[in-house]
Motif scaffolding. Structure first.
Motif, mmCIF file in Angstrom:
data_model
loop_
_atom_site.group_PDB
_atom_site.id
_atom_site.type_symbol
_atom_site.label_atom_id
_atom_site.label_comp_id
_atom_site.label_asym_id
_atom_site.label_seq_id
_atom_site.Cartn_x
_atom_site.Cartn_y
_atom_site.Cartn_z
ATOM 1 N N MET A 57 33.195 89.811 8.926
ATOM 2 C CA MET A 57 32.681 89.811 10.044
ATOM 3 C C MET A 57 31.650 88.423 10.224
ATOM 4 O O MET A 57 31.446 87.993 10.300
ATOM 5 C CB MET A 57 30.687 90.416 9.234
ATOM 6 C CG MET A 57 31.442 92.199 8.910
ATOM 7 S SD MET A 57 31.976 93.523 10.385
ATOM 8 C CE MET A 57 30.418 92.581 11.366
ATOM 9 N N LYS A 58 33.319 87.646 9.610
ATOM 10 C CA LYS A 58 32.935 85.864 9.553
ATOM 11 C C LYS A 58 32.456 85.190 11.340
ATOM 12 O O LYS A 58 33.044 85.681 11.944
ATOM 13 C CB LYS A 58 33.862 85.237 9.399
ATOM 14 C CG LYS A 58 33.751 83.528 9.028
ATOM 15 C CD LYS A 58 35.352 82.818 8.098
ATOM 16 C CE LYS A 58 34.984 81.300 9.272
ATOM 17 N NZ LYS A 58 35.548 80.987 8.293
ATOM 18 N N ASN A 59 31.641 85.109 11.336
ATOM 19 C CA ASN A 59 30.676 84.484 12.774
ATOM 20 C C ASN A 59 30.629 85.395 13.281
ATOM 21 O O ASN A 59 30.249 85.271 14.303
ATOM 22 C CB ASN A 59 31.398 83.639 13.223
ATOM 23 C CG ASN A 59 32.119 82.064 12.270
ATOM 24 O OD1 ASN A 59 30.714 81.302 11.455
ATOM 25 N ND2 ASN A 59 33.269 81.612 12.404
ATOM 26 N N TYR A 60 30.540 86.365 12.800
ATOM 27 C CA TYR A 60 30.038 87.475 14.228
ATOM 28 C C TYR A 60 28.313 88.048 14.129
ATOM 29 O O TYR A 60 27.577 87.648 13.394
ATOM 30 C CB TYR A 60 30.340 89.287 13.529
ATOM 31 C CG TYR A 60 30.091 90.399 14.044
ATOM 32 C CD1 TYR A 60 30.887 91.297 15.006
ATOM 33 C CD2 TYR A 60 28.760 90.842 14.217
ATOM 34 C CE1 TYR A 60 30.454 91.996 15.957
ATOM 35 C CE2 TYR A 60 27.809 92.131 15.128
ATOM 36 C CZ TYR A 60 29.654 92.579 15.823
ATOM 37 O OH TYR A 60 29.487 93.392 16.924
ATOM 38 N N LYS A 61 27.488 88.408 15.251
ATOM 39 C CA LYS A 61 26.292 88.585 15.959
ATOM 40 C C LYS A 61 26.015 89.667 15.909
ATOM 41 O O LYS A 61 26.846 90.053 17.165
ATOM 42 C CB LYS A 61 26.044 86.379 17.090
ATOM 43 C CG LYS A 61 26.347 85.329 16.101
ATOM 44 C CD LYS A 61 25.650 85.160 15.550
ATOM 45 C CE LYS A 61 26.221 83.448 15.486
ATOM 46 N NZ LYS A 61 24.492 83.274 13.950
ATOM 47 N N PHE A 62 25.494 90.276 15.800
ATOM 48 C CA PHE A 62 24.620 91.782 16.222
ATOM 49 C C PHE A 62 24.181 91.599 16.852
ATOM 50 O O PHE A 62 23.570 90.363 17.748
ATOM 51 C CB PHE A 62 24.004 92.188 14.733
ATOM 52 C CG PHE A 62 24.676 92.964 13.581
ATOM 53 C CD1 PHE A 62 25.548 93.832 13.943
ATOM 54 C CD2 PHE A 62 25.001 91.829 12.638
ATOM 55 C CE1 PHE A 62 26.389 93.491 13.058
ATOM 56 C CE2 PHE A 62 25.770 91.934 11.172
ATOM 57 C CZ PHE A 62 26.518 93.767 11.578
ATOM 58 N N LYS A 63 24.342 92.470 18.209
ATOM 59 C CA LYS A 63 23.767 92.160 19.718
ATOM 60 C C LYS A 63 23.030 92.490 19.831
ATOM 61 O O LYS A 63 21.605 91.769 21.172
ATOM 62 C CB LYS A 63 24.609 93.305 20.190
ATOM 63 C CG LYS A 63 26.162 92.851 20.649
ATOM 64 C CD LYS A 63 26.900 94.223 21.543
ATOM 65 C CE LYS A 63 28.490 93.699 21.486
ATOM 66 N NZ LYS A 63 29.043 95.299 22.773
ATOM 67 N N LYS A 64 21.474 93.149 18.978
ATOM 68 C CA LYS A 64 20.076 92.965 19.157
ATOM 69 C C LYS A 64 19.627 92.103 18.147
ATOM 70 O O LYS A 64 18.422 92.693 18.077
ATOM 71 C CB LYS A 64 20.219 94.757 18.786
ATOM 72 C CG LYS A 64 20.463 95.856 19.757
ATOM 73 C CD LYS A 64 19.845 97.282 19.520
ATOM 74 C CE LYS A 64 20.382 98.321 20.721
ATOM 75 N NZ LYS A 64 20.664 99.943 19.985
ATOM 76 N N VAL A 65 20.182 91.488 17.546
ATOM 77 C CA VAL A 65 19.395 90.454 16.798
ATOM 78 C C VAL A 65 19.204 89.246 17.504
ATOM 79 O O VAL A 65 19.521 88.701 17.982
ATOM 80 C CB VAL A 65 20.334 90.274 15.862
ATOM 81 C CG1 VAL A 65 19.892 88.934 14.643
ATOM 82 C CG2 VAL A 65 19.913 91.708 14.370
ATOM 83 N N ASP A 66 18.021 88.780 16.822
ATOM 84 C CA ASP A 66 17.507 87.715 18.011
ATOM 85 C C ASP A 66 18.310 86.381 16.617
ATOM 86 O O ASP A 66 17.260 87.310 15.928
ATOM 87 C CB ASP A 66 16.325 87.509 18.892
ATOM 88 C CG ASP A 66 15.673 86.070 19.230
ATOM 89 O OD1 ASP A 66 16.903 85.474 19.545
ATOM 90 O OD2 ASP A 66 14.191 86.355 19.666
#
Length: 69
Positions: A57-66
């Protein structure tokens, strides 16, 4: 916290309401994982319970997280 070993992270910010670190359950590959999320004014990131998952999950950003405050 692991095996009765505790870490204190930036105790000087405790008087502020920044929510820098928080645990949020996220679905990864169809399974629920507790992910430690970090947010700051400049950037944010995720911390995982295993090295394997962290590499995946390296550098992954979850869509619903600010990730920014």
């Amino acid at each position: 916290m692991k095996n009765n070993l505790f870490y204190e992270i930036n105790p000087w910010i405790s008087f502020e309401n920044w929510s820098l670190y928080r645990v949020m359950p996220q679905k990864i590959n169809g399974k629920k994982h507790n992910v430690l999320l970090y947010s700051s004014r400049y950037d944010g990131g995720n911390y995982y319970r295993s090295k394997k998952l962290a590499k995946q999950m390296k550098n992954y950003k979850f869509k619903k997280v600010d990730y920014h405050l």
